[in-house]
Write a protein that holds these residues in place. Structure first.
Motif, PDB file in Angstrom:
ATOM      1  N   ARG A 132       0.814  -1.224   0.000  1.00  0.00           N
ATOM      2  CA  ARG A 132       0.000   0.000   0.000  1.00  0.00           C
ATOM      3  C   ARG A 132       0.844   1.270   0.000  1.00  0.00           C
ATOM      4  N   SER A 192      -5.553   2.926  -5.256  1.00  0.00           N
ATOM      5  CA  SER A 192      -5.932   2.078  -4.123  1.00  0.00           C
ATOM      6  C   SER A 192      -7.343   1.536  -4.182  1.00  0.00           C
ATOM      7  N   ALA A 241      -3.869   3.998   4.914  1.00  0.00           N
ATOM      8  CA  ALA A 241      -3.106   2.859   4.399  1.00  0.00           C
ATOM      9  C   ALA A 241      -2.520   2.008   5.520  1.00  0.00           C
TER      10      ALA A 241
END
Length: 246
Positions: A132, A192, A241
């Motif tokens: 991430r 994401s 994240a």
């Protein structure tokens, strides 16, 4: 392109030639490009993170990335955070808060606020899983610049004697902030997926909450509060994240 270059010159330390930036009208129209400028900064930061991550452990990489994000604006946003904290935590009248925020000296509350935000950024980035990290670093400066656009759109200017933001006063609209958030959303989805869109929502909420606090404290925004919201909202993608999934 003149509006983009105007935003790039206003938000970064890059030596953009004045002839590329148009005049005051181009600067007024530049708010939707704040997210694009954030994306440029984020792309450089993400590349830096990927390169340094090959030779250094996570903690020094996180520190260097945060230092780069701070240096990209010449420390202007960090200075705004410090001045805002000194004013808001002074427990004085609105007029006195504005005077304190204009003082170039940094008090204890300003120093503490900057330290807390920078440490939180480093701690959050250090905790982000490698899968991430690209999205987190890429989105941090985009989120911060969108936070500026949101606060400018929903609040009046708090000062009556001009200042750094005076050039924007005639061109601020909700539509500009929505457009900046739309760019943020596209980048976040690409980077994401659904988590990225959640980050956009959380960043917008954080900016609106900060705007409401500014309204109650000083009745609007100043250049210092724009720097403060940028630094605060930049933390959101890194924290999102770093959230551990069940």
């Amino acid at each position: 392109m003149t509006s983009f270059f105007a935003a790039l010159r206003f938000l970064t330390v890059l030596p953009v030639p004045g002839g590329w930036c148009g005049g005051e009208e181009a600067l007024k129209r530049s708010v939707p490009f704040f997210a694009v400028v954030g994306l440029c900064i984020g792309g450089l930061a993400a590349g830096m993170d990927a390169a340094l991550g090959r030779v250094l452990p996570p903690l020094p990489v996180a520190v260097l990335v945060v230092m780069f994000l701070m240096a990209a604006s010449g420390g202007l946003h960090v200075d705004g955070l410090a001045d805002t904290a000194d004013g808001f935590f002074s427990s004085r009248s609105r007029e006195r808060m504005l005077e304190i925020m204009r003082d170039s000296r940094t008090g204890p509350m300003g120093t503490a606020a900057v330290a807390c935000v920078l440490v939180l950024k480093v701690a959050a980035l250090t905790s982000v899983p490698p899968s991430r990290m690209l999205g987190a670093v890429l989105l941090m400066p985009v989120a911060g610049r969108c936070g500026i656009a949101v606060v400018m759109a929903v609040l009046p200017y708090a000062r009556t004697d001009g200042g750094l933001c005076a050039a924007f006063l005639g061109g601020r609209t909700i539509g500009q902030a929505v457009w900046a958030l739309a760019i943020f959303s596209v980048v976040a989805w690409w980077a994401s997926g659904w988590m990225g869109l959640g980050t956009v929502a959380a960043s917008a909420v954080a900016a609106l909450l900060f705007a409401n606090h500014c309204r109650r404290k000083i009745g609007g925004f100043t250049g210092d509060t724009l720097g403060a919201v940028c630094e605060i909202v930049e933390v959101i993608p890194a924290l999102a994240a770093a959230v551990r999934m069940a």
